[in-house]
Design a protein around this motif. Sequence first.
Motif, short mmCIF file in Angstrom:
data_model
loop_
_atom_site.label_atom_id
_atom_site.label_comp_id
_atom_site.label_asym_id
_atom_site.label_seq_id
_atom_site.Cartn_x
_atom_site.Cartn_y
_atom_site.Cartn_z
N MET A 1 0.84 -1.20 0.00
CA MET A 1 0.00 0.00 0.00
C MET A 1 0.87 1.25 0.00
O MET A 1 1.96 1.27 0.54
N THR A 2 0.36 2.29 -0.62
CA THR A 2 1.09 3.56 -0.69
C THR A 2 0.46 4.57 0.26
O THR A 2 -0.76 4.72 0.28
N GLY A 3 1.32 5.21 1.05
CA GLY A 3 0.82 6.28 1.92
C GLY A 3 1.30 7.61 1.39
O GLY A 3 2.34 7.70 0.75
N ILE A 4 0.50 8.65 1.63
CA ILE A 4 0.92 9.99 1.19
C ILE A 4 1.04 10.90 2.41
O ILE A 4 0.15 10.92 3.26
N ILE A 5 2.16 11.58 2.49
CA ILE A 5 2.34 12.57 3.56
C ILE A 5 2.51 13.94 2.93
O ILE A 5 3.38 14.14 2.08
N GLN B 1 11.58 5.79 15.31
CA GLN B 1 11.04 4.49 15.71
C GLN B 1 9.52 4.51 15.62
O GLN B 1 8.90 3.60 15.07
N ALA B 2 8.93 5.58 16.13
CA ALA B 2 7.46 5.68 16.11
C ALA B 2 6.96 5.71 14.67
O ALA B 2 5.95 5.11 14.32
N MET B 3 7.70 6.40 13.83
CA MET B 3 7.31 6.47 12.41
C MET B 3 7.40 5.08 11.79
O MET B 3 6.50 4.67 11.04
N ALA B 4 8.48 4.38 12.13
CA ALA B 4 8.64 3.02 11.59
C ALA B 4 7.48 2.14 12.05
O ALA B 4 6.94 1.34 11.27
N ASP B 5 7.11 2.28 13.31
CA ASP B 5 5.99 1.49 13.81
C ASP B 5 4.71 1.80 13.04
O ASP B 5 3.94 0.90 12.70
N LEU B 6 4.52 3.07 12.77
CA LEU B 6 3.33 3.48 12.02
C LEU B 6 3.34 2.87 10.62
O LEU B 6 2.31 2.41 10.12
N ILE B 7 4.53 2.87 10.02
CA ILE B 7 4.64 2.29 8.67
C ILE B 7 4.27 0.82 8.71
O ILE B 7 3.52 0.32 7.88
N LYS B 8 4.77 0.14 9.73
CA LYS B 8 4.47 -1.30 9.85
C LYS B 8 2.99 -1.52 10.11
O LYS B 8 2.37 -2.37 9.49
N LEU C 1 2.60 -0.12 5.04
CA LEU C 1 2.95 0.70 3.91
C LEU C 1 4.19 0.13 3.22
O LEU C 1 5.17 -0.20 3.87
N LYS C 2 4.11 0.02 1.93
CA LYS C 2 5.28 -0.40 1.16
C LYS C 2 5.96 0.79 0.50
O LYS C 2 7.14 0.76 0.18
N ARG C 3 5.15 1.82 0.27
CA ARG C 3 5.67 3.01 -0.39
C ARG C 3 5.15 4.25 0.31
O ARG C 3 4.01 4.26 0.78
N VAL D 1 13.75 2.18 6.52
CA VAL D 1 14.78 1.16 6.72
C VAL D 1 14.53 0.44 8.04
O VAL D 1 14.59 -0.79 8.11
N ILE D 2 14.20 1.20 9.07
CA ILE D 2 13.92 0.57 10.36
C ILE D 2 12.72 -0.36 10.25
O ILE D 2 12.69 -1.45 10.81
N ALA D 3 11.75 0.06 9.45
CA ALA D 3 10.55 -0.77 9.28
C ALA D 3 10.84 -1.97 8.38
O ALA D 3 9.96 -2.79 8.13
N GLY D 4 12.03 -2.05 7.89
CA GLY D 4 12.41 -3.22 7.08
C GLY D 4 12.03 -3.10 5.61
O GLY D 4 12.03 -4.08 4.88
#
Lengths: 580, 141, 600, 350
Positions: C1-5, C47-54, C58-60, C80-83
Amino acid sequence: MEEEKRIGVYVCWCGTNIAKMVDVVDVAKEIGKLPNVVIAKDYKYMCSDPGQELIIKDIKEHNLDRVVVSACSPRIHELTFRKALQNAGLNPYMFEMANIREQVSWVHTDRGEATRKAKSLVAAAVNRITWHESLDKRTVDINPATMIIGGGIAGISAALEIGNSGRKIFLIEKENKLGGHLAGVDLTFPYMYSADQILKPLIKQVTNNPNIEVFLNTQIDEVFGYVGNFETKITPGDGKEVELKFGNVIVASGLKPYDPGGIENYGYGKLPNVITSLEFEQMLKKGKIVTKEGAEPKNVAIIHCVGSRNKDYHEYCSRICCMTALKFSNQLRSALPDTNIFECYADIRSFGKGCEEFYAQTSRKDIMFLMFDQKNDLPRIRKAETMDECDMLIEFNELLSGEDIEVPADMVVLMVALEAQENARDIAHAVGVSMCGNEFYIERHPKLDPVATTTDGVYVVGGCQSPKDIPDSISQARAAAARILATINIGQVEVEVTTAVVNEDICCGCQTCVNVCPYTAISFDEEKGVSVVNEVLCKGCGTCGSTCPTGAIRSRHFTDKQILSQIEGLMSTSIELQEV
Amino acid sequence: MSYEPTIVAFLCNWCSYTGADLAGTSRMKYASNVRIIRVMCSGRVDPTFVLSAFKEGADGVLICGCHPGDCHYHEGNYKCLRRYHLLQKYFQQMGLDKDRLRLEWISASEGRQFAELVDSYTETVKNLGPCKMKQVIETLT
Amino acid sequence: MTGIIFTKVDNGYSGALDYNELFFYAKGIPGVGPVWYSTDVPLYDKQAMADLIKEQQLKRIVVAGDTPGMVKPFLTGAMVIAGNNPEDVVLASFREYGATDNTKIDRAKGILFCIALGVTFAEAALPEETDVQPDTLVIGGGIAGIQASLEIANGNQKVYLVERTGTLGGHMAMFDKTFPTLDCAACILTPKMVEVGQHPNIEILTYSEVKGVTGEPGNYKVKILNKARRVDLATCIGCGICTEKCPAKAPSEFDNGTTLRKAIYIPFPQAVPNKYLIDADSCTYVLKGKCGVCVKVCPVEGCIDLDAKDQEMEITVGNIIVATGFKPFDAGKIERFGYGKYPQVITSLELERLINAAGPTEGNIHFRSQDKKGNWIFSVESGMPKSFAIIHCVGSRDENYNKYCSRVCCMYSLKLAHLIKEKLEDADVFEYYIDMRAFGKGYEEFYERIENEGIHIVRGRTAKIEERNGRLMVRSEDILNDQLIEQEVDMVVLSIGLEPREDAAELAEMLGISTEEEGWFTEANYNTDPVNTFVGGITIAGVCQGPKDIPDAVAQGSAAAARVLQSIVKGKIKKSIKDMPLEKIEEKAKQFSNSMEGKS
Amino acid sequence: MKEMSQYGMGTWNACFHCGNCTAVCSLTEEGILFPRKEIRALQMGLEDKLATSVEPWLCYYCGDCTETCPRDANPGELMMSVRRWLTAKYDWTGLAGLFYKSLSALIIAFVLVAIGIVAMGFVKDFNSEAVMYFGHILEFYLILTVFTIILIPNILRMFYFTVIKAKVNAPFGSYIAAIGNLITHMFTQVKTLKCDKQTVRWLEHFLLVMGYLGLLVITVFLDWFGTENQIIIYMGYITGGLVFVFTFLLMISRLSKARELNKYSQPTDWFFIIWLFLMGFTAFLVRLFIDIDLLNDHFWIYMVHLIVVSQWGMLLVPFGKWTHFLYRSFAVSFANLKKAALIKKLATAA
């Protein structure tokens, strides 16, 4: 058989440039007395429209058949006056210039001496021109294909510009992929656009364009031929030899980063956390800014002018490092909001569109700017003690405060200079362009012809002629494309005619000339027992002429007779004048 | 008035002539004893050019070409170098001082070097004194 | 899924785009999951952002905004942290494709749509091609315009070169020498001017202005106003008798007002065309209805027509190159420098004319003085200054005037210092600079050379100039030597910056191209398209796009010609990106995206 | 660095060190360069260098530097912030720093003083005579204590920082000369005149200082509220009037933000002006009420006056902006010492 020669001599004032140091009126008067000189005049600006019209009028009125202009360097205005002669219906080679500006008025300080020297130079030119002969320009058809050396952003842009008009392009790249240095960049300054998003579509356009043929892992060894009709043999990665024929060459071979290992102060290679700007760029691209120990750095120092602006390394400025460094600071501030960032700089050169604004913006982001003396006092990096709570310390005299300071750093980014490619010399030889001391290619004229070279049909663009940022490289690439598109549109180009020619009656068939010709333009006609010059391949260096034992080879426009009488003219007058 | 020698200089079009032009555009001052002849390549400098210069009354001859490896025509300057050595031997036999001929490499960016060369070579030739060749030939013929 | 910020606040670059509208538009783009404002996500906690991505799987991530690259490094780190792959953080930069205000919101939407689908805007927004008229219009007869005209004309194509003043040459013709090689500007420029003048493919329209442009890419109808020159170009023989006898005088434009010229005049001796013209604003006949001396003395009957009227003409062209250049900064705006108050405070452009052998003082530097009628001019009658201060960055790099760097002043200041020394060997020359920007080929070496010529180069911006003991006192801090300097000099030279022309906005409006905040013309893409605009067939070259030195302006002139020649060689030209409807861009983006998926 | 932003506005990061501010300033001279050097010290976190510098006190905030700064780095405000920071630095009690950084602490202190005065009034049954007598004594001792316990030690600390710690080695004679110009500057602030276009401002300022000092002398030492001497009474009216009229003008100018220097104001600056105004105004009213015999009915006015005076004397004088005038006067002397030292150094070097 001596036909009558009617020479017109024009002495230019060049405003005061010449007239200040040389008595131009006297020169014209004296020269007017020489044999064959029909008319000798002085004029304020010979190169101006009225100046040229003066010559044209005189040619017609006085039935001149040869013209000597004594003014600036022939490298600047020889073509201008040749054209004027042509307009007057005279053969353009019935023209000679005496350089009394660059070689006299600008370099000497005694007016009498300078005037005397000017007279002898003009007299020599008059002597020489007596032996000039009409030479006819030849035109050759242009092969509409273009070879581009270098698949970086400049090469790609040039390829697309010409390729999109439907003409053939051979794009030669020595690496295994297109993109050059830009492929290793994360974001571009000053608007932080994604380099990938810029480059990838362009590469896609190149590969999808049927007119553009890309050769990866390929080097250029030698290029034969002349403008409009070059050819070369290349051996791409797959090992199969390919022969290419093309009408123009664009060299866009780019730059390589300087290896900072040579600067002892910085300890690159010894201190593991001292890295180059390119290595740091990779970190940014990968999204992981960590020291060799794997920790996020608490203090990052960016050192400018590494290998630039210093006599011991490169004297020139590498033009893009300041902005790249500012970009790094911005990226660091975003990636590691709490890290201390130190920019150690000499002058901030943020001169491009939007760049000063970018600097202003960056300086408001809690970044410490520290100034050092890049000429005499480079910072010294050393390993820190345990109690310092950082990995390294950078010592130098900070110029804006006057303090001797120690900057803590866990990571040091060296903004390395950009220098000529390793194979710059080889390419220069292959295509016939000149290099300056820094091994950058020399353009035909730094201002008026910034992409052409002294070899017709060969253009140099982008970083290979001096460091440049993306927009400037692309502008240059397109400038070269414009020139090539224009010649393609016409389909023909004029070639030089000052080639060598063999007088078969005198040639003894010794074949010395065949051996000395660097262009294999001379072959031996077994049947007639004489040497033959291929005028298309001959570039007119004249080496054969000075080697020929019998004087059978004439270098057109630089014949023995012309030069010897030039020497004679030079000396006779000078001695005569000295005795007065 | 002290003795002022005359020096004939052969400059290749691509490097040395451009270098001399640069000295001019940069307004570097140098001795006015030198008279320049433009050739396309230092390889074009025929030994007879040099000798004829002396015959016409030159006191010194200067040849300038591109630096080794930089020749616009690949190797014309090497050919010139060979002839230079040959000429030097010939000079010895003729009883001419070998300093009356000088070969130097001047690149297109070396305006300053060119100006310095002219000054130093003028000094050298000045010390040698006038070349008698022209007079000798005139008396002989 | 793609997220937009969305990054709404962008470090000072203000964008008046309606972000709310874009926000809702973004939600409707296929394949897009969560849409946030940057203020809604933990932008300072990786870290919190990575958690949110996971959590959102979100893939993109698409970062959208004016210059969203500013926050990209943070998000790459979080990815990167989110893998995930760091390359999957992509930017939808509205500025990159010129969507800087709300009138271009559709383009902004198009950019968003493309990037979200993994297609670049430049690929999808590729306009259709159409036929092209072979002739070209070049606006501006400075070095960039000259270069562009020659490139095209040498490709055997017709060029109309329109120039506002009476001669080609632009600012470069006014300069004395050019840095860093010091070859004289006229020596290298005038041959080019002559070449243009004689070129069979170039029609020069001097003393003319573009008044209106209609039509579309490949086929523009251009209305050109030929201002009444009052001297017939065809019959004027350039004898100059008229000028000799003319009674009216006005400040010479070419000499930057350093001297006076007559009302009937030739801008400078090497002007192209080398013909006279009458300045209606100073001609006695035009102003008062009587005089006509020039007509009486002119040896060619009918050559001078004092009652000539402006004329209009219309031409049809396929391409237009804009090379209108710049205007120098008005030094009088900075009161502290006393330009206009102290006669010996002069601008760099005035000094160029003084140093020039063809200038009012025959190449010597004299004081400014008043002539009998009270005009402040330079003449050989007044004395010569012995000491000079050259002040960098006048009007540039200053939040109160122009924020940008004018790019050429450092180098031309060094050059002027050298030229002063050349004219007056014993003169003291002081340079006051902030950062020395010697960046081009051979520039740093030139700087080094000037430093060794005995010129005092001081790091410190001059703050004010006052009169003291009948001389000028220049007050600066010498930062590197920790001193306050109150230097008394005879003459102060202000190195004025470059500004967009006053009529730039008007011309932009006429052509439909955009301008930057400060008024320079905007290129289609900062990096990859430095000479094109969003309007098909209209290219920009030289300083009108942003300050530039001569080699860069020449390169751009040629580069602009490349695009023109490309279209002519091909016989087709691309229409305007500006006019591409959003639906079309969306449609193309979908096609591209599908074909990419098909491949992979 | 970060600490400094608590003392004022911080846009000094934007400075790119062109030196414009130093050169445009009318008060800089050879050897005394500011504000660029202060900005540099601050950017680099050179606390010691900043603490030992006397230059911040020499700035009168005419605003030229800020107005002409090419980077909008606001050097003028930076100098103001540094002065606040220095005030805290010199103050041995640490209260000055606390009040600058924390508005609530300052307000609490104000309230406490007010409560104290009201409590005292309560103890004295709000008897006008008793309270006024106490007030008079209080004022007297207050001045004495503040000077001996706080101001004099702080001045000595300032001397230690800027002269001893900065290793200024001035010849003895210059110390005597320094005392001389200390006195002139303290009363006239004559240096402001050197700032361009500042004559009007200097006059305003001069009259205000004169008014203030006069009021001080007349109320505390000449017992304005108790005296029958007509001359003293009229003098009191004049000085009181001067104080409140000029502070009023000052306030208006601050509000209209006409001048560059008034663009940014810290809360303590406002307290200073308002209290000065209130002091003059209430004193004026008190005496007026005495003269028209209304005071007994309106005794609260004296209470207000006393509260204002006490707050002024206990808080604003020792810890607030008042000290700036004191430090500044001393700074001029110390700067002269520095100059003398510089000359001595150059002389010995030569």
